[in-house]
Design a protein around this motif. Sequence first.
Motif, PDB file in Angstrom:
ATOM      1  N   GLN A 182      15.302   7.473  -0.123  1.00 34.05           N
ATOM      2  CA  GLN A 182      14.328   6.687  -0.874  1.00 34.05           C
ATOM      3  C   GLN A 182      12.939   7.322  -0.867  1.00 34.05           C
ATOM      4  O   GLN A 182      11.965   6.686  -1.266  1.00 34.05           O
ATOM      5  CB  GLN A 182      14.262   5.255  -0.324  1.00 34.05           C
TER       6      GLN A 182
ATOM      7  N   GLN B   6      13.577  -1.657  16.406  1.00 31.54           N
ATOM      8  CA  GLN B   6      12.530  -0.765  15.921  1.00 31.54           C
ATOM      9  C   GLN B   6      11.169  -1.342  16.295  1.00 31.54           C
ATOM     10  O   GLN B   6      10.912  -2.527  16.087  1.00 31.54           O
ATOM     11  CB  GLN B   6      12.637  -0.595  14.405  1.00 31.54           C
TER      12      GLN B   6
ATOM     13  N   GLN C 290      13.902   8.705   7.690  1.00 35.19           N
ATOM     14  CA  GLN C 290      14.267   8.503   9.087  1.00 35.19           C
ATOM     15  C   GLN C 290      14.551   9.847   9.717  1.00 35.19           C
ATOM     16  O   GLN C 290      15.295  10.658   9.167  1.00 35.19           O
ATOM     17  CB  GLN C 290      15.503   7.609   9.200  1.00 35.19           C
TER      18      GLN C 290
ATOM     19  N   GLN D  53       5.602  -7.648  -0.200  1.00 29.30           N
ATOM     20  CA  GLN D  53       7.004  -7.242  -0.106  1.00 29.30           C
ATOM     21  C   GLN D  53       7.363  -6.860   1.318  1.00 29.30           C
ATOM     22  O   GLN D  53       6.491  -6.667   2.169  1.00 29.30           O
ATOM     23  CB  GLN D  53       7.271  -6.061  -1.040  1.00 29.30           C
ATOM     24  N   GLY D  54       8.653  -6.734   1.565  1.00 32.81           N
ATOM     25  CA  GLY D  54       9.106  -6.258   2.853  1.00 32.81           C
ATOM     26  C   GLY D  54       8.996  -4.745   2.933  1.00 32.81           C
ATOM     27  O   GLY D  54       8.892  -4.058   1.920  1.00 32.81           O
ATOM     28  N   PRO D  55       8.995  -4.203   4.147  1.00 35.46           N
ATOM     29  CA  PRO D  55       8.938  -2.744   4.293  1.00 35.46           C
ATOM     30  C   PRO D  55      10.145  -2.066   3.647  1.00 35.46           C
ATOM     31  O   PRO D  55      11.261  -2.578   3.709  1.00 35.46           O
ATOM     32  CB  PRO D  55       8.956  -2.546   5.821  1.00 35.46           C
TER      33      PRO D  55
ATOM     34  N   PHE E 181      10.568 -11.714   8.209  1.00 38.08           N
ATOM     35  CA  PHE E 181      11.438 -10.825   7.445  1.00 38.08           C
ATOM     36  C   PHE E 181      12.786 -10.709   8.128  1.00 38.08           C
ATOM     37  O   PHE E 181      12.864 -10.562   9.348  1.00 38.08           O
ATOM     38  CB  PHE E 181      10.848  -9.410   7.342  1.00 38.08           C
TER      39      PHE E 181
ATOM     40  N   GLN F 126       5.125  -0.405   2.682  1.00 35.35           N
ATOM     41  CA  GLN F 126       5.098  -1.845   2.447  1.00 35.35           C
ATOM     42  C   GLN F 126       4.042  -2.172   1.404  1.00 35.35           C
ATOM     43  O   GLN F 126       2.843  -2.116   1.676  1.00 35.35           O
ATOM     44  CB  GLN F 126       4.836  -2.625   3.736  1.00 35.35           C
TER      45      GLN F 126
ATOM     46  N   TYR G 165       7.968   3.748   6.742  1.00 40.67           N
ATOM     47  CA  TYR G 165       8.196   2.699   5.756  1.00 40.67           C
ATOM     48  C   TYR G 165       6.979   2.579   4.853  1.00 40.67           C
ATOM     49  O   TYR G 165       5.845   2.820   5.282  1.00 40.67           O
ATOM     50  CB  TYR G 165       8.401   1.337   6.437  1.00 40.67           C
TER      51      TYR G 165
ATOM     52  N   PHE H 161      14.952  -4.571   4.226  1.00 37.27           N
ATOM     53  CA  PHE H 161      14.210  -5.792   4.496  1.00 37.27           C
ATOM     54  C   PHE H 161      14.183  -6.710   3.276  1.00 37.27           C
ATOM     55  O   PHE H 161      14.118  -6.255   2.132  1.00 37.27           O
ATOM     56  CB  PHE H 161      12.768  -5.468   4.891  1.00 37.27           C
ATOM     57  N   GLY H 162      14.206  -8.016   3.554  1.00 35.50           N
ATOM     58  CA  GLY H 162      14.043  -9.012   2.513  1.00 35.50           C
ATOM     59  C   GLY H 162      12.580  -9.109   2.085  1.00 35.50           C
ATOM     60  O   GLY H 162      11.716  -8.410   2.624  1.00 35.50           O
ATOM     61  N   THR H 163      12.320  -9.993   1.147  1.00 38.71           N
ATOM     62  CA  THR H 163      10.965 -10.128   0.612  1.00 38.71           C
ATOM     63  C   THR H 163      10.078 -11.010   1.476  1.00 38.71           C
ATOM     64  O   THR H 163       8.888 -11.106   1.237  1.00 38.71           O
ATOM     65  CB  THR H 163      10.988 -10.702  -0.803  1.00 38.71           C
TER      66      THR H 163
ATOM     67  N   LEU I 293       3.912   2.208   7.280  1.00 39.72           N
ATOM     68  CA  LEU I 293       4.261   1.838   8.646  1.00 39.72           C
ATOM     69  C   LEU I 293       5.152   2.901   9.270  1.00 39.72           C
ATOM     70  O   LEU I 293       6.092   3.376   8.639  1.00 39.72           O
ATOM     71  CB  LEU I 293       5.008   0.500   8.663  1.00 39.72           C
TER      72      LEU I 293
ATOM     73  N   LEU J 112      12.210   1.598   3.628  1.00 41.48           N
ATOM     74  CA  LEU J 112      12.350   2.855   4.347  1.00 41.48           C
ATOM     75  C   LEU J 112      12.127   4.040   3.422  1.00 41.48           C
ATOM     76  O   LEU J 112      12.699   4.122   2.341  1.00 41.48           O
ATOM     77  CB  LEU J 112      13.747   2.961   4.968  1.00 41.48           C
TER      78      LEU J 112
ATOM     79  N   TYR K  41      12.164 -10.155  12.100  1.00 39.27           N
ATOM     80  CA  TYR K  41      10.821  -9.734  12.496  1.00 39.27           C
ATOM     81  C   TYR K  41       9.822 -10.775  12.010  1.00 39.27           C
ATOM     82  O   TYR K  41      10.044 -11.466  11.011  1.00 39.27           O
ATOM     83  CB  TYR K  41      10.458  -8.382  11.861  1.00 39.27           C
TER      84      TYR K  41
ATOM     85  N   PHE L  91       7.188  -1.135  15.626  1.00 41.39           N
ATOM     86  CA  PHE L  91       6.295  -0.701  14.560  1.00 41.39           C
ATOM     87  C   PHE L  91       4.891  -0.408  15.061  1.00 41.39           C
ATOM     88  O   PHE L  91       4.383  -1.061  15.983  1.00 41.39           O
ATOM     89  CB  PHE L  91       6.207  -1.772  13.469  1.00 41.39           C
ATOM     90  N   GLY L  92       4.273   0.564  14.413  1.00 36.50           N
ATOM     91  CA  GLY L  92       2.867   0.832  14.642  1.00 36.50           C
ATOM     92  C   GLY L  92       2.014  -0.079  13.767  1.00 36.50           C
ATOM     93  O   GLY L  92       2.537  -0.840  12.963  1.00 36.50           O
TER      94      GLY L  92
END
Lengths: 116, 109
Positions: free
Chosen positions: A59, A105, A48, A41-43, B87, A37, A35, B99-101, A91, A45, B34, A107-108
């Motif tokens: 993406q 999921q 995968q 903002q949100g992550p 999120f 980020q 991902y 994911f949302g903002t 990420l 993708l 999350y 995350f690291g």
Amino acid sequence: EAGVAQSPRYKIIEKRQSVAFWCNPISGHATLYWYQQILGQGPKLLIQFQNNGVVDDSQLPKDRFSAERLKGVDSTLKIQPAKLEDSAVYLCASSLGARGSQETQYFGPGTRLLVL
Amino acid sequence: QQPVQSPQAVILREGEDAVINCSSSKALYSVHWYRQKHGEAPVFLMILLKGGEQKGHEKISASFNEKKQQSSLYLTASQLSYSGTYFCGTTFGANNLFFGTGTRLTVIP
């Protein structure tokens, strides 16, 4: 149980340089995600993998980004050449199976990239 | 396809309650929640699958309204440790998370 490992944790490069990030997922996890980020903002993708095959890279900016997951375990994400807008946290996440929408999921810690 | 979260930010005193909403313009298959603390990785809270279920996790619970294409996260009797950015991640079928903002939650003493 060890979590998702990533390195390096921080990287500063100049635009047009190349950079690579490494990820080691949780042992036994078949699916690996990268991902991006951007601050605030949100992550989002990028790609995968399921085992060593690509499931979704729609993406991923393929003109400059590439990723591989040889042997279905570790993965490397590369940017070449980097642009200013690539500054972000990258990420890595992994999940046990392949049921995407029903999988947790993990995350690291991420790699913070700053492109100057 | 990115879900919309509201509010964008909220400040609570310890012990107060909060609700965070996540809305989609498309039919949802599942919603993932999350929490991410500053400089750290997102940490999984819960998954809700279509069917209108509600889940709880200590004092944090969530609902999923399939018809309204939205999910809500409920935090009751908030603690300082609840501070962070929340999120929601949505899926449309067997696809990946969008994911949302995020909603920045700050709990103060």
